[in-house]
Scaffold this active site. Structure first.
Site, PDB file in Angstrom:
ATOM      1  N   ASP A  89       0.831  -1.203   0.000  1.00 51.87           N
ATOM      2  CA  ASP A  89       0.000   0.000   0.000  1.00 51.87           C
ATOM      3  C   ASP A  89       0.866   1.254   0.000  1.00 51.87           C
ATOM      4  OD1 ASP A  89      -2.709   1.048   2.226  1.00 51.87           O
ATOM      5  OD2 ASP A  89      -2.322   1.391   0.105  1.00 51.87           O
ATOM      6  N   HIS A 129       3.957   3.596  -8.809  1.00 58.76           N
ATOM      7  CA  HIS A 129       3.774   2.175  -9.109  1.00 58.76           C
ATOM      8  C   HIS A 129       5.058   1.549  -9.640  1.00 58.76           C
ATOM      9  CE1 HIS A 129      -0.372   2.401  -8.118  1.00 58.76           C
ATOM     10  NE2 HIS A 129      -0.650   3.288  -9.052  1.00 58.76           N
ATOM     11  N   LEU A 184      10.860 -20.575  -4.362  1.00 62.49           N
ATOM     12  CA  LEU A 184       9.857 -19.711  -3.745  1.00 62.49           C
ATOM     13  C   LEU A 184       8.568 -19.710  -4.567  1.00 62.49           C
ATOM     14  CD1 LEU A 184       9.186 -17.199  -1.833  1.00 62.49           C
ATOM     15  CD2 LEU A 184      10.075 -15.800  -3.660  1.00 62.49           C
TER      16      LEU A 184
END
Lengths: 339, 279
Positions: free
Chosen positions: A115, A132, A226
């Site tokens: 956020d 972004h 991962l």
């Protein structure tokens, strides 16, 4: 006056009174026991390990699996700040151990709500799109760190269903950014054996992105490293609703009885079931200081530890991540057996 | 000797007067504080996880049962402050289904305490009458022993007609269990009305949860410093402001509550628009 209840701030950690190293575990798995101030002597002849960890009680040594390991509030207790061992290969100081992460207590599944990109950009007088872009760099950094530190599943909240209300220009830029990011990083995923999966209502995304997502998922399907789960156009309530929907449909078709519906059946039907038993996050990190779940992984977060960071997502770096993991490692998790 | 006795009495009288004076000054400050808080946005629904009774008991060197009794008293005081402030709904987490795994002695102690306190709450507490509180017990009552279940039903029946404010007490509750029973309730309705309708909506699930038609919590508070939900109101808290307080539950005072409300008021402009309670 001794019967007067002590205030919590006066009684920091009573365990500090008896600081003795009792047991010590080497990084290659050898175990030594000692009640003296130099437990490493017992290990020096049996292991060439470069790192030692000290745990408070014996029960914590019985399970090597980080998930079931339960130690006291602080893993390392020592009245002696320096530990020198007989063998030269094992020389380590307790103070240094305290500042480092304990690989045995790493969370298996970390969830992150990324956020604050727009606010970060606004603070610097930039367009939200720069926020972004910076956020994507921060994400790449965090993925690399997670892989290095042995976290097995990383779930990130990229786009919520509520975010579709944002201006079209910003959304178009976001879609473009995700496409570019995926295309650039695909070779990296293959090299580092990262398995990437997307959850959420993917039909709301543009066609080109949907096909790229399908391609990337197929290419990295069998990677063993991962597992990166990206929640795109995801809503926690919608996730639970679709799981309930499937069960209701099965019940109406007569395949199951309504009274036989259990919580584990819903677990199996949720979108996070693709990671099997690691579907519930151990740690949730939310940046930008908000104290909300914002409709992310509601069912799965029943026993997740929360960690809130005031920094915005593009500023979230190695130090913040380490602090979050250290905070997680110092917590006692009881999974509800004691509220 | 007579003079000594008079001094003795005077000493105690003055001590009592001073205590009363201090209490009234504290009450004035509390009322002032409440008025200050009420000038900003006040949450309509607060959810509380009352954690830390046993830790408080071990720190104060009293037994766990007394810790829980102090917790109950703290609940009444907090409820009083919240209702004075104008909060309409308070939901508290008293006993989880997972807590049945504790030692049988502790569980039976807790059940006895719950039974006593539920009866006491409805029959003797002034609070329930003065604020017209409707007490609802949320959870799977079939898992509780007969005595507690009957107390719960009596409490709900006695306060059924109170409509101003609501106190939801979650006993034998977990959020995942709640969602499962909501599906089962939906299925029961379906088999009677439209047996082939496979489509369910969020509103249907909302309606069939134990919290029913209550709006979602505006604040979720957990005391004792732990930052996790422990399977509490997962569906309902998707957009609630979460507050974590380091004080143990029996130490949770009016000042901790005010600090929590102030933090909420500071975050209020940034909450999603649909979450803002109308007041």
């Amino acid at each position: 006056m001794s019967k007067f209840p002590k205030k919590f701030w006066q009684d920091k950690s009573p365990d500090k009174k008896n600081q003795k190293r009792l047991h010590c575990v080497a990084s290659d798995g050898n175990v030594g026991y000692s009640t003296s101030n130099a437990p490493a002597d017992s290990l020096s002849s049996t292991s060439e390990a470069s790192r030692l960890w000290f745990v408070q009680n014996e029960s914590s040594l019985q399970h090597a699996d980080a998930m079931s390991l339960e130690v006291g509030r602080r893993v390392v207790y020592s009245s002696n700040p320096e530990v020198t061992c007989a063998s030269e290969s094992i020389t380590h100081s307790c103070a240094q151990i305290e500042r480092e992460l304990n690989p045995m207590l790493m969370p298996r599944h970390v969830a992150i709500i990324m956020d604050g990109n727009s606010r970060w950009a606004e603070k610097r007088g930039l367009e939200p799109s720069s926020g972004h872009e910076a956020g994507l760099q921060a994400l790449k950094n965090v993925v690399g760190l997670s892989r290095r530190w042995g976290i097995q599943v990383l779930t990130v909240f990229a786009l919520s269903t509520e975010n579709w209300l944002r201006p079209k220009m910003e959304l178009d830029f976001l879609m473009n950014l995700i496409e570019r990011g995926l295309q650039d990083e695909l070779s990296n995923f293959q090299k580092e054996k990262i398995c990437i999966r997307f959850i959420g209502n993917l039909s709301m995304l543009p066609e080109s992105l949907q096909s790229l997502i399908a391609f990337v998922e197929r290419s990295t399907w069998y990677n063993e490293g991962l597992k990166l789960i990206v929640a795109l156009s995801y809503s926690g309530r919608q996730d639970i609703l679709q799981a309930c929907q499937l069960l209701v449909a099965q019940a109406i078709d007569g395949l199951i009885k309504p009274e036989d519906i259990t919580e584990s059946m819903i677990d199996d039907k949720l979108l996070t079931t693709l990671v099997g038993e690691m579907r519930n996050p151990d740690l949730l990190i939310r940046t930008s200081g908000e104290r909300r779940l914002s409709n992310f992984l509601l069912w799965q977060m029943a026993y997740t530890e929360f960690y809130f960071v005031d920094a915005f997502w593009p500023d979230f770096g190695e130090l913040d991540y380490k602090k979050a993991l250290l905070s997680f490692q110092s917590r006692k998790r009881r999974y509800g057996s004691r509220l | 000797m007579a003079m000594g006795k008079h001094f003795y009495y005077a000493y105690f009288l003055i001590k009592r007067l001073l205590a009363q004076l201090l209490a009234s000054i504290a009450a004035v400050f509390t009322r002032l504080g409440l008025k200050v808080l009420a000038s900003g946005p006040v949450p309509a629904h607060i959810a509380i996880i009352m954690d830390g009774n046993r830790r408080f008991a071990s720190r104060s060197r009293i037994d766990k049962r007394s810790g829980h009794v102090l917790g109950y008293e703290r609940l009444i005081q907090t409820l009083d402050s919240c209702l004075k402030l104008g909060v309409k709904i308070v939901t508290v987490y008293a006993f989880s289904i997972e807590n049945f795994q504790r030692s049988p002695a502790e569980v039976s102690d807790l059940m006895e305490l719950l039974q006593d306190k539920l009866d006491h709450l409805v029959s003797k507490e002034q609070l329930v009458r003065s604020y017209d509180v409707q007490v609802r017990i949320l959870g799977d009552l079939s898992l509780l022993p007969k005595g507690v279940r009957e107390s719960a039903e009596r409490a709900m029946l006695a306060t059924n007609n109170n409509k101003s404010t609501v106190l939801n007490v979650c006993i034998a509750y977990t959020s995942t269990h709640e969602i499962v029973q909501a599906i089962q309730k939906i299925m029961d309705e379906r088999t009677q009305d439209q047996p082939h309708d496979k489509f369910i909506t969020k509103e249907e699930i909302d309606r069939n949860l134990y919290t029913g038609l209550c709006p979602p919590p505006d604040i979720l508070l957990r005391t004792s410093g732990e930052t996790r939900l422990s399977n509490y109101l997962l569906w309902q808290c998707s957009n609630s402001y979460m507050c974590f307080c380091n004080a143990l539950w029996p130490e949770f005072s009016f000042w901790h509550l005010s600090w929590m409300i102030l933090k909420y008021q500071r975050a209020y402009p940034f909450l999603p628009r649909q979450q803002r309670p109308s007041f």
